[in-house]
Design a protein around this motif. Structure first.
Motif, PDB file in Angstrom:
ATOM      1  N   ARG A  30      38.448  38.786  46.003  1.00 40.37           N
ATOM      2  CA  ARG A  30      37.315  38.118  46.656  1.00 40.37           C
ATOM      3  C   ARG A  30      36.034  38.174  45.839  1.00 40.37           C
ATOM      4  NH1 ARG A  30      37.668  40.922  52.357  1.00 40.37           N
ATOM      5  NH2 ARG A  30      38.205  42.609  50.942  1.00 40.37           N
ATOM      6  N   GLU A  31      35.839  39.193  45.048  1.00 39.32           N
ATOM      7  CA  GLU A  31      34.601  39.312  44.277  1.00 39.32           C
ATOM      8  C   GLU A  31      34.811  38.959  42.801  1.00 39.32           C
ATOM      9  OE1 GLU A  31      32.681  43.036  45.050  1.00 39.32           O
ATOM     10  OE2 GLU A  31      32.956  42.820  47.208  1.00 39.32           O
ATOM     11  N   THR A  32      35.716  38.010  42.551  1.00 34.61           N
ATOM     12  CA  THR A  32      35.960  37.517  41.192  1.00 34.61           C
ATOM     13  C   THR A  32      35.742  36.005  41.188  1.00 34.61           C
ATOM     14  OG1 THR A  32      38.310  36.991  41.465  1.00 34.61           O
ATOM     15  CG2 THR A  32      37.763  39.278  40.902  1.00 34.61           C
ATOM     16  N   SER A  33      35.920  35.402  40.034  1.00 35.78           N
ATOM     17  CA  SER A  33      35.785  33.947  39.928  1.00 35.78           C
ATOM     18  C   SER A  33      37.081  33.211  40.273  1.00 35.78           C
ATOM     19  CB  SER A  33      35.342  33.574  38.511  1.00 35.78           C
ATOM     20  OG  SER A  33      36.321  33.996  37.577  1.00 35.78           O
ATOM     21  N   ILE A  34      38.132  33.952  40.616  1.00 35.16           N
ATOM     22  CA  ILE A  34      39.413  33.349  40.996  1.00 35.16           C
ATOM     23  C   ILE A  34      39.231  32.650  42.349  1.00 35.16           C
ATOM     24  CG2 ILE A  34      41.844  33.817  41.517  1.00 35.16           C
ATOM     25  CD1 ILE A  34      41.071  34.324  38.595  1.00 35.16           C
ATOM     26  N   PRO A  35      39.684  31.393  42.489  1.00 37.95           N
ATOM     27  CA  PRO A  35      39.443  30.637  43.729  1.00 37.95           C
ATOM     28  C   PRO A  35      40.415  30.946  44.875  1.00 37.95           C
ATOM     29  CG  PRO A  35      40.529  29.243  42.146  1.00 37.95           C
ATOM     30  CD  PRO A  35      40.274  30.562  41.454  1.00 37.95           C
ATOM     31  N   ASP A  80      50.863  28.760  46.703  1.00 37.55           N
ATOM     32  CA  ASP A  80      49.428  28.829  46.969  1.00 37.55           C
ATOM     33  C   ASP A  80      49.176  28.508  48.443  1.00 37.55           C
ATOM     34  OD1 ASP A  80      46.690  28.497  47.208  1.00 37.55           O
ATOM     35  OD2 ASP A  80      46.499  27.193  45.458  1.00 37.55           O
ATOM     36  N   TYR A  81      48.781  29.532  49.192  1.00 36.76           N
ATOM     37  CA  TYR A  81      48.491  29.366  50.616  1.00 36.76           C
ATOM     38  C   TYR A  81      46.986  29.277  50.885  1.00 36.76           C
ATOM     39  CZ  TYR A  81      53.393  30.269  51.640  1.00 36.76           C
ATOM     40  OH  TYR A  81      54.760  30.180  51.722  1.00 36.76           O
ATOM     41  N   GLY A  82      46.206  29.015  49.866  1.00 30.83           N
ATOM     42  CA  GLY A  82      44.759  28.885  50.043  1.00 30.83           C
ATOM     43  C   GLY A  82      44.051  30.221  49.944  1.00 30.83           C
ATOM     44  N   ASP A  83      44.027  30.979  51.041  1.00 31.42           N
ATOM     45  CA  ASP A  83      43.361  32.278  51.046  1.00 31.42           C
ATOM     46  C   ASP A  83      44.106  33.328  50.231  1.00 31.42           C
ATOM     47  OD1 ASP A  83      41.252  31.432  52.634  1.00 31.42           O
ATOM     48  OD2 ASP A  83      42.270  31.961  54.492  1.00 31.42           O
ATOM     49  N   PHE A  84      45.380  33.103  50.000  1.00 33.13           N
ATOM     50  CA  PHE A  84      46.145  34.010  49.138  1.00 33.13           C
ATOM     51  C   PHE A  84      47.214  33.225  48.394  1.00 33.13           C
ATOM     52  CE2 PHE A  84      48.501  34.048  53.063  1.00 33.13           C
ATOM     53  CZ  PHE A  84      49.831  34.165  52.699  1.00 33.13           C
ATOM     54  N   VAL A  85      47.594  33.766  47.246  1.00 33.98           N
ATOM     55  CA  VAL A  85      48.613  33.151  46.395  1.00 33.98           C
ATOM     56  C   VAL A  85      49.725  34.175  46.196  1.00 33.98           C
ATOM     57  CG1 VAL A  85      49.116  32.176  44.119  1.00 33.98           C
ATOM     58  CG2 VAL A  85      46.915  31.698  45.221  1.00 33.98           C
ATOM     59  N   VAL A  86      50.953  33.734  46.420  1.00 37.25           N
ATOM     60  CA  VAL A  86      52.122  34.579  46.199  1.00 37.25           C
ATOM     61  C   VAL A  86      52.668  34.273  44.812  1.00 37.25           C
ATOM     62  CG1 VAL A  86      54.456  35.150  46.970  1.00 37.25           C
ATOM     63  CG2 VAL A  86      52.683  34.600  48.667  1.00 37.25           C
ATOM     64  N   HIS A  87      52.848  35.318  44.012  1.00 37.69           N
ATOM     65  CA  HIS A  87      53.460  35.215  42.688  1.00 37.69           C
ATOM     66  C   HIS A  87      54.764  35.991  42.742  1.00 37.69           C
ATOM     67  CE1 HIS A  87      49.869  33.685  40.555  1.00 37.69           C
ATOM     68  NE2 HIS A  87      49.202  34.422  41.429  1.00 37.69           N
ATOM     69  N   LEU A  88      55.873  35.291  42.548  1.00 38.57           N
ATOM     70  CA  LEU A  88      57.194  35.921  42.531  1.00 38.57           C
ATOM     71  C   LEU A  88      57.751  35.816  41.119  1.00 38.57           C
ATOM     72  CD1 LEU A  88      58.527  34.236  45.774  1.00 38.57           C
ATOM     73  CD2 LEU A  88      57.660  36.577  45.551  1.00 38.57           C
ATOM     74  N   PHE A  89      58.080  36.952  40.536  1.00 35.12           N
ATOM     75  CA  PHE A  89      58.522  37.004  39.147  1.00 35.12           C
ATOM     76  C   PHE A  89      59.923  37.564  39.020  1.00 35.12           C
ATOM     77  CE2 PHE A  89      53.901  37.480  38.622  1.00 35.12           C
ATOM     78  CZ  PHE A  89      53.642  36.654  37.534  1.00 35.12           C
ATOM     79  N   GLU A  90      60.620  37.149  37.974  1.00 39.87           N
ATOM     80  CA  GLU A  90      61.749  37.927  37.511  1.00 39.87           C
ATOM     81  C   GLU A  90      61.160  38.959  36.558  1.00 39.87           C
ATOM     82  OE1 GLU A  90      63.737  37.676  34.390  1.00 39.87           O
ATOM     83  OE2 GLU A  90      62.392  36.311  33.407  1.00 39.87           O
ATOM     84  N   ASP A  98      51.864  40.334  33.262  1.00 34.64           N
ATOM     85  CA  ASP A  98      51.137  41.528  33.701  1.00 34.64           C
ATOM     86  C   ASP A  98      49.865  41.214  34.504  1.00 34.64           C
ATOM     87  OD1 ASP A  98      50.596  44.240  34.000  1.00 34.64           O
ATOM     88  OD2 ASP A  98      49.525  44.359  32.082  1.00 34.64           O
ATOM     89  N   LEU A  99      50.002  40.412  35.551  1.00 33.99           N
ATOM     90  CA  LEU A  99      48.832  40.040  36.362  1.00 33.99           C
ATOM     91  C   LEU A  99      48.126  41.251  36.946  1.00 33.99           C
ATOM     92  CD1 LEU A  99      50.007  36.898  38.352  1.00 33.99           C
ATOM     93  CD2 LEU A  99      48.726  37.009  36.213  1.00 33.99           C
ATOM     94  N   GLU A 100      48.896  42.224  37.447  1.00 35.95           N
ATOM     95  CA  GLU A 100      48.235  43.386  38.036  1.00 35.95           C
ATOM     96  C   GLU A 100      47.528  44.228  36.984  1.00 35.95           C
ATOM     97  OE1 GLU A 100      52.693  44.397  38.681  1.00 35.95           O
ATOM     98  OE2 GLU A 100      51.528  42.628  38.220  1.00 35.95           O
ATOM     99  N   GLY A 101      47.980  44.165  35.734  1.00 34.91           N
ATOM    100  CA  GLY A 101      47.291  44.867  34.659  1.00 34.91           C
ATOM    101  C   GLY A 101      45.934  44.242  34.347  1.00 34.91           C
ATOM    102  N   LEU A 102      45.841  42.922  34.528  1.00 33.18           N
ATOM    103  CA  LEU A 102      44.568  42.233  34.293  1.00 33.18           C
ATOM    104  C   LEU A 102      43.500  42.639  35.301  1.00 33.18           C
ATOM    105  CD1 LEU A 102      45.863  38.626  33.556  1.00 33.18           C
ATOM    106  CD2 LEU A 102      44.965  40.269  31.905  1.00 33.18           C
ATOM    107  N   TRP A 103      43.942  42.946  36.523  1.00 38.89           N
ATOM    108  CA  TRP A 103      43.015  43.307  37.602  1.00 38.89           C
ATOM    109  C   TRP A 103      43.421  44.631  38.234  1.00 38.89           C
ATOM    110  CZ3 TRP A 103      44.619  37.983  37.719  1.00 38.89           C
ATOM    111  CH2 TRP A 103      43.633  37.099  37.293  1.00 38.89           C
ATOM    112  N   SER A 104      43.713  45.631  37.426  1.00 41.25           N
ATOM    113  CA  SER A 104      44.179  46.907  37.965  1.00 41.25           C
ATOM    114  C   SER A 104      43.153  47.549  38.893  1.00 41.25           C
ATOM    115  CB  SER A 104      44.550  47.863  36.829  1.00 41.25           C
ATOM    116  OG  SER A 104      43.431  48.101  35.998  1.00 41.25           O
ATOM    117  N   ASP A 105      41.888  47.240  38.708  1.00 42.30           N
ATOM    118  CA  ASP A 105      40.849  47.788  39.586  1.00 42.30           C
ATOM    119  C   ASP A 105      40.789  47.058  40.925  1.00 42.30           C
ATOM    120  OD1 ASP A 105      39.914  45.469  38.246  1.00 42.30           O
ATOM    121  OD2 ASP A 105      37.827  46.061  38.571  1.00 42.30           O
TER     122      ASP A 105
END
Length: 112
Positions: A30-35, A80-90, A98-105
């Motif tokens: 919520r406090e990033t530039s990600i929409p 993409d559900y608007g308020d949240f986005v689901v990312h499913l990976f193999e 490594d999306l969670e590594g980009l925003w580990s905080d």
């Protein structure tokens, strides 16, 4: 997080876990530039498993995603559900991007 956002995230998480998806992570953006407000990230064993998890969400979530990517390939499916986005990976794709590594905080929930 509003009650409706929380309920939808919990519903998506439960559906993923019911289909044996694993390593769920929720990022609060919520406090990033990600929409979007949240990313829900999870993993499947292989592309067939990833597609099965995505199809379960498409069939059982109480709303339709605004956008879908990667369903045919099954390496990285985005719902993409608007308020949240689901990312499913193999596994390999998740490690590479490594999306969670980009925003580990920004991690607010993790499960095995």
């Amino acid at each position: 997080m509003s009650n409706s956002e929380r309920e939808l995230l919990e519903r998506a998480s439960q559906l993923i876990e019911d289909k044996k998806g694993y390593r769920l992570v929720v990022l609060d953006l919520r406090e990033t530039s990600i929409p979007t407000s949240y990313f829900l990230i999870a993993e499947g064993e292989n592309p067939i498993h990833v597609r099965a998890i995505a199809e379960e969400l498409l069939a059982k979530m109480p709303l339709e995603p605004l956008h879908i990517e990667g369903l045919t390939e099954g390496r990285w499916v985005l719902l993409d559900y608007g308020d949240f986005v689901v990312h499913l990976f193999e596994r390999e794709a998740r490690t590479f991007y490594d999306l969670e590594g980009l925003w580990s905080d920004r991690i607010v929930r993790e499960s095995d």
